[in-house]
Write a protein that holds these residues in place. Sequence first.
Motif, PDB file in Angstrom:
ATOM      1  N   TYR A  97      42.501  55.898  30.289  1.00 49.71           N
ATOM      2  CA  TYR A  97      42.703  56.069  31.732  1.00 49.71           C
ATOM      3  C   TYR A  97      44.161  55.813  32.107  1.00 49.71           C
ATOM      4  O   TYR A  97      44.748  56.547  32.921  1.00 49.71           O
ATOM      5  CB  TYR A  97      41.782  55.114  32.479  1.00 49.71           C
ATOM      6  CG  TYR A  97      41.443  55.509  33.905  1.00 49.71           C
ATOM      7  CD1 TYR A  97      40.706  56.658  34.166  1.00 49.71           C
ATOM      8  CD2 TYR A  97      41.816  54.708  34.986  1.00 49.71           C
ATOM      9  CE1 TYR A  97      40.362  57.008  35.468  1.00 49.71           C
ATOM     10  CE2 TYR A  97      41.474  55.048  36.285  1.00 49.71           C
ATOM     11  CZ  TYR A  97      40.743  56.200  36.527  1.00 49.71           C
ATOM     12  OH  TYR A  97      40.402  56.549  37.808  1.00 49.71           O
ATOM     13  N   ALA A  98      44.761  54.780  31.510  1.00 48.65           N
ATOM     14  CA  ALA A  98      46.164  54.466  31.781  1.00 48.65           C
ATOM     15  C   ALA A  98      47.086  55.564  31.280  1.00 48.65           C
ATOM     16  O   ALA A  98      48.072  55.911  31.938  1.00 48.65           O
ATOM     17  CB  ALA A  98      46.533  53.134  31.135  1.00 48.65           C
ATOM     18  N   SER A  99      46.789  56.113  30.104  1.00 46.58           N
ATOM     19  CA  SER A  99      47.638  57.170  29.546  1.00 46.58           C
ATOM     20  C   SER A  99      47.615  58.411  30.434  1.00 46.58           C
ATOM     21  O   SER A  99      48.642  59.067  30.636  1.00 46.58           O
ATOM     22  CB  SER A  99      47.190  57.519  28.123  1.00 46.58           C
ATOM     23  OG  SER A  99      45.952  58.225  28.115  1.00 46.58           O
ATOM     24  N   ILE A 100      46.448  58.727  30.982  1.00 42.09           N
ATOM     25  CA  ILE A 100      46.327  59.876  31.887  1.00 42.09           C
ATOM     26  C   ILE A 100      47.134  59.623  33.159  1.00 42.09           C
ATOM     27  O   ILE A 100      47.865  60.499  33.634  1.00 42.09           O
ATOM     28  CB  ILE A 100      44.846  60.132  32.220  1.00 42.09           C
ATOM     29  CG1 ILE A 100      44.100  60.633  30.983  1.00 42.09           C
ATOM     30  CG2 ILE A 100      44.716  61.129  33.370  1.00 42.09           C
ATOM     31  CD1 ILE A 100      42.598  60.739  31.172  1.00 42.09           C
ATOM     32  N   PRO A 465      59.367  41.869  29.043  1.00 38.70           N
ATOM     33  CA  PRO A 465      59.495  43.055  29.898  1.00 38.70           C
ATOM     34  C   PRO A 465      58.980  44.312  29.198  1.00 38.70           C
ATOM     35  O   PRO A 465      59.083  44.453  27.977  1.00 38.70           O
ATOM     36  CB  PRO A 465      61.013  43.150  30.141  1.00 38.70           C
ATOM     37  CG  PRO A 465      61.527  41.763  29.911  1.00 38.70           C
ATOM     38  CD  PRO A 465      60.657  41.183  28.831  1.00 38.70           C
ATOM     39  N   ASN A 466      58.385  45.207  29.993  1.00 40.74           N
ATOM     40  CA  ASN A 466      57.890  46.510  29.520  1.00 40.74           C
ATOM     41  C   ASN A 466      56.669  46.414  28.612  1.00 40.74           C
ATOM     42  O   ASN A 466      56.277  47.402  27.980  1.00 40.74           O
ATOM     43  CB  ASN A 466      58.994  47.306  28.820  1.00 40.74           C
ATOM     44  CG  ASN A 466      60.142  47.631  29.760  1.00 40.74           C
ATOM     45  OD1 ASN A 466      59.952  47.704  30.971  1.00 40.74           O
ATOM     46  ND2 ASN A 466      61.331  47.823  29.221  1.00 40.74           N
ATOM     47  N   LEU A 467      56.070  45.228  28.542  1.00 37.76           N
ATOM     48  CA  LEU A 467      54.810  45.039  27.821  1.00 37.76           C
ATOM     49  C   LEU A 467      53.700  44.897  28.861  1.00 37.76           C
ATOM     50  O   LEU A 467      53.816  44.100  29.799  1.00 37.76           O
ATOM     51  CB  LEU A 467      54.868  43.796  26.936  1.00 37.76           C
ATOM     52  CG  LEU A 467      53.562  43.372  26.252  1.00 37.76           C
ATOM     53  CD1 LEU A 467      53.106  44.431  25.247  1.00 37.76           C
ATOM     54  CD2 LEU A 467      53.744  42.016  25.560  1.00 37.76           C
ATOM     55  N   PHE A 468      52.624  45.649  28.688  1.00 38.18           N
ATOM     56  CA  PHE A 468      51.546  45.669  29.673  1.00 38.18           C
ATOM     57  C   PHE A 468      50.193  45.422  29.001  1.00 38.18           C
ATOM     58  O   PHE A 468      50.028  45.674  27.807  1.00 38.18           O
ATOM     59  CB  PHE A 468      51.516  47.025  30.403  1.00 38.18           C
ATOM     60  CG  PHE A 468      52.763  47.321  31.196  1.00 38.18           C
ATOM     61  CD1 PHE A 468      52.779  47.128  32.569  1.00 38.18           C
ATOM     62  CD2 PHE A 468      53.921  47.773  30.576  1.00 38.18           C
ATOM     63  CE1 PHE A 468      53.924  47.379  33.308  1.00 38.18           C
ATOM     64  CE2 PHE A 468      55.075  48.027  31.308  1.00 38.18           C
ATOM     65  CZ  PHE A 468      55.067  47.838  32.679  1.00 38.18           C
ATOM     66  N   PHE A 469      49.245  44.955  29.794  1.00 40.81           N
ATOM     67  CA  PHE A 469      47.885  44.712  29.316  1.00 40.81           C
ATOM     68  C   PHE A 469      46.892  45.281  30.312  1.00 40.81           C
ATOM     69  O   PHE A 469      47.151  45.318  31.518  1.00 40.81           O
ATOM     70  CB  PHE A 469      47.613  43.217  29.144  1.00 40.81           C
ATOM     71  CG  PHE A 469      48.453  42.549  28.089  1.00 40.81           C
ATOM     72  CD1 PHE A 469      48.031  42.517  26.767  1.00 40.81           C
ATOM     73  CD2 PHE A 469      49.669  41.963  28.416  1.00 40.81           C
ATOM     74  CE1 PHE A 469      48.799  41.913  25.784  1.00 40.81           C
ATOM     75  CE2 PHE A 469      50.449  41.349  27.445  1.00 40.81           C
ATOM     76  CZ  PHE A 469      50.019  41.329  26.131  1.00 40.81           C
ATOM     77  N   ALA A 470      45.735  45.717  29.816  1.00 37.22           N
ATOM     78  CA  ALA A 470      44.666  46.191  30.693  1.00 37.22           C
ATOM     79  C   ALA A 470      43.334  46.083  29.969  1.00 37.22           C
ATOM     80  O   ALA A 470      43.267  46.249  28.747  1.00 37.22           O
ATOM     81  CB  ALA A 470      44.916  47.643  31.124  1.00 37.22           C
ATOM     82  N   GLY A 471      42.288  45.803  30.734  1.00 40.30           N
ATOM     83  CA  GLY A 471      40.950  45.766  30.151  1.00 40.30           C
ATOM     84  C   GLY A 471      40.559  44.410  29.616  1.00 40.30           C
ATOM     85  O   GLY A 471      41.092  43.368  30.019  1.00 40.30           O
ATOM     86  N   GLU A 472      39.659  44.426  28.676  1.00 35.11           N
ATOM     87  CA  GLU A 472      39.030  43.200  28.185  1.00 35.11           C
ATOM     88  C   GLU A 472      39.919  42.367  27.276  1.00 35.11           C
ATOM     89  O   GLU A 472      39.554  41.245  26.933  1.00 35.11           O
ATOM     90  CB  GLU A 472      37.740  43.572  27.445  1.00 35.11           C
ATOM     91  CG  GLU A 472      36.759  42.433  27.297  1.00 35.11           C
ATOM     92  CD  GLU A 472      35.590  42.808  26.415  1.00 35.11           C
ATOM     93  OE1 GLU A 472      35.028  41.911  25.759  1.00 35.11           O
ATOM     94  OE2 GLU A 472      35.243  44.005  26.381  1.00 35.11           O
ATOM     95  N   VAL A 473      41.079  42.883  26.862  1.00 39.28           N
ATOM     96  CA  VAL A 473      42.014  42.070  26.083  1.00 39.28           C
ATOM     97  C   VAL A 473      42.481  40.874  26.905  1.00 39.28           C
ATOM     98  O   VAL A 473      42.887  39.847  26.359  1.00 39.28           O
ATOM     99  CB  VAL A 473      43.221  42.923  25.616  1.00 39.28           C
ATOM    100  CG1 VAL A 473      44.091  43.333  26.792  1.00 39.28           C
ATOM    101  CG2 VAL A 473      44.044  42.172  24.563  1.00 39.28           C
ATOM    102  N   ALA A 495      48.464  49.770  35.452  1.00 42.87           N
ATOM    103  CA  ALA A 495      49.438  49.779  34.348  1.00 42.87           C
ATOM    104  C   ALA A 495      50.087  51.154  34.206  1.00 42.87           C
ATOM    105  O   ALA A 495      51.311  51.260  34.053  1.00 42.87           O
ATOM    106  CB  ALA A 495      48.755  49.376  33.049  1.00 42.87           C
ATOM    107  N   GLY A 496      49.274  52.213  34.242  1.00 37.53           N
ATOM    108  CA  GLY A 496      49.826  53.566  34.122  1.00 37.53           C
ATOM    109  C   GLY A 496      50.799  53.886  35.234  1.00 37.53           C
ATOM    110  O   GLY A 496      51.852  54.508  35.011  1.00 37.53           O
ATOM    111  N   THR A 497      50.467  53.460  36.459  1.00 33.42           N
ATOM    112  CA  THR A 497      51.354  53.684  37.599  1.00 33.42           C
ATOM    113  C   THR A 497      52.671  52.937  37.417  1.00 33.42           C
ATOM    114  O   THR A 497      53.757  53.495  37.660  1.00 33.42           O
ATOM    115  CB  THR A 497      50.669  53.225  38.898  1.00 33.42           C
ATOM    116  OG1 THR A 497      49.443  53.933  39.072  1.00 33.42           O
ATOM    117  CG2 THR A 497      51.574  53.456  40.101  1.00 33.42           C
ATOM    118  N   SER A 498      52.597  51.690  36.991  1.00 31.02           N
ATOM    119  CA  SER A 498      53.798  50.867  36.813  1.00 31.02           C
ATOM    120  C   SER A 498      54.715  51.436  35.741  1.00 31.02           C
ATOM    121  O   SER A 498      55.942  51.512  35.921  1.00 31.02           O
ATOM    122  CB  SER A 498      53.395  49.434  36.451  1.00 31.02           C
ATOM    123  OG  SER A 498      52.553  48.879  37.435  1.00 31.02           O
TER     124      SER A 498
END
Length: 520
Positions: A97-100, A465-473, A495-498
């Motif tokens: 979803y983030a990649s899209i 910086p420039n490291l992102f996380f999303a979901g159950e991690v 995350a994708g927007t940022s």
Amino acid sequence: MWAGNDLMQLGRQKQQQQHRSKLFDEMPPWPPCLQPTLATARRATAFSLSRSRRIRLSSSSSPASVCASPGDRAHEQQGDKEEQSLVVVGGGAAGVYASIRAKTLAPRLNVVVIEKGRFLSKVKVSGGGRCNVTNGHHLEPMGLARNYPRGNKELRGSYFAAHGPQDTMRWFTDHGVELKTEDDGRVFPVTDNSASVVDCLLNEARRLGVSLQAGKSVSSASVTQHGNFVLKVEKRTADLVDYLNANYVLVATGSSQQGYSIAAQLGHSIISPVPSLFTFKVADKRLADLAGVTFPSVKAKLKLDGVQKSVPELTQTGPMLVTHWGLSGPVVLRLSAWGARELHQCNYQGKLMVDFLPDIHVEDVKHILFRYKDQHAKHKVNNAFPMEFGLVKRFWRFLLEQESLNGDMHWASMPNNHLNTIAIRLKQWMFDVVGKGQFKDEFVTAGGVPISEISLGTMESKKQPNLFFAGEVLNVDGVTGGFNFQNAWTGGHIAGTSIATLALASNLQEPQSLFQLEGS
């Protein structure tokens, strides 16, 4: 003779040359294999190798051994000087979803998704193969956040306001997946087939140009002195390794150890993960005779020896299911989620008190039983019982067996003290929990990267910086009912927007940096 203007121009040229020389002298040293040409250095941007070089695994394999030849570097730097790259680690709901989202907003951003197994495998099996996309009964952010045992306080702010259940449903509808909301709030595709959701996501990612690479895992991650990421990517079925360089990294690996390892390598702490959303194994073997019996609404309270204080969330109301090994259903799964840490500490042993008639007071239950005895004196207790209780015959007969009552006797012969005991048992039936079972539709964990170590408004790390996380991690998990997927959609969207915003801003700034250097 030199004219005055000529002398002044010569002086300015010498000053410019001295300024450029000073600029490059102050730049950090380059690795030997990455010494830039003058044309490359003039770009004054951090080094980024947008394409990896594949090598055979060997004892000497290292990032330094994958450097391109000077000719290759010049070609790549000239052709891709304005391209930035994002590597998404994890091809689940949040990662795809983030990649899209990132590729939609920043089409020139190179996006690669690395998945060690199959893409969206959890989406495929969730909801009994139907995919519980989200929950349609909790649309307001504050109410929605209350369904997350880990994260309920932190998620009450703007998190779900940025992309909530309505936004999720609108996105899928706009992309051709028609949805329906069931009575309990769970949202499914009208096809009742998770393939509708999986195909939609993967087709959209491919249409946008996202590179989906399955059967690979990221075994290590590091950061260069220029702030770029170097990821070691290993192929599961061959002795091959890639070193990918990226401007941005999104870790969306779910409960996989891979994600925790990457996070730790890049400076994050990890809250030890423990299972959440599981069924209860019960000691009473006779309960297996009731396997398959469901109760539309019970009130269940979990009592654990290690928990002295009263925890309101350890009392839940909802449907319950009897299984061959114990108890399941939404009410049990919610208890397992809210008590995940405490149950782990108690080795998954405790007491479960179940009220099978939560809407009827115990004294009213007694009154109904005594009245039924008077009105149905000639009926056998095995075949007739108060309809107000909403119980199935199998359970009523099981109840009589627990009281050692002969089902063939008539209601007129039923001792009054047994009626009182039956009433109390229906309101306070105590089960011994002796272990946990796995909930086949979902495997969720409590634990991961602490929410305090990221900015929820961007999903970016506070440590790198420039490291992102999303979901159950992250240390966020929800109860059953579509809430874990909603967390994935929301985190992936933010995350994708940022990342796309940063990439677009960087592309706008790069020509300006070049102009300033050339004209200094």
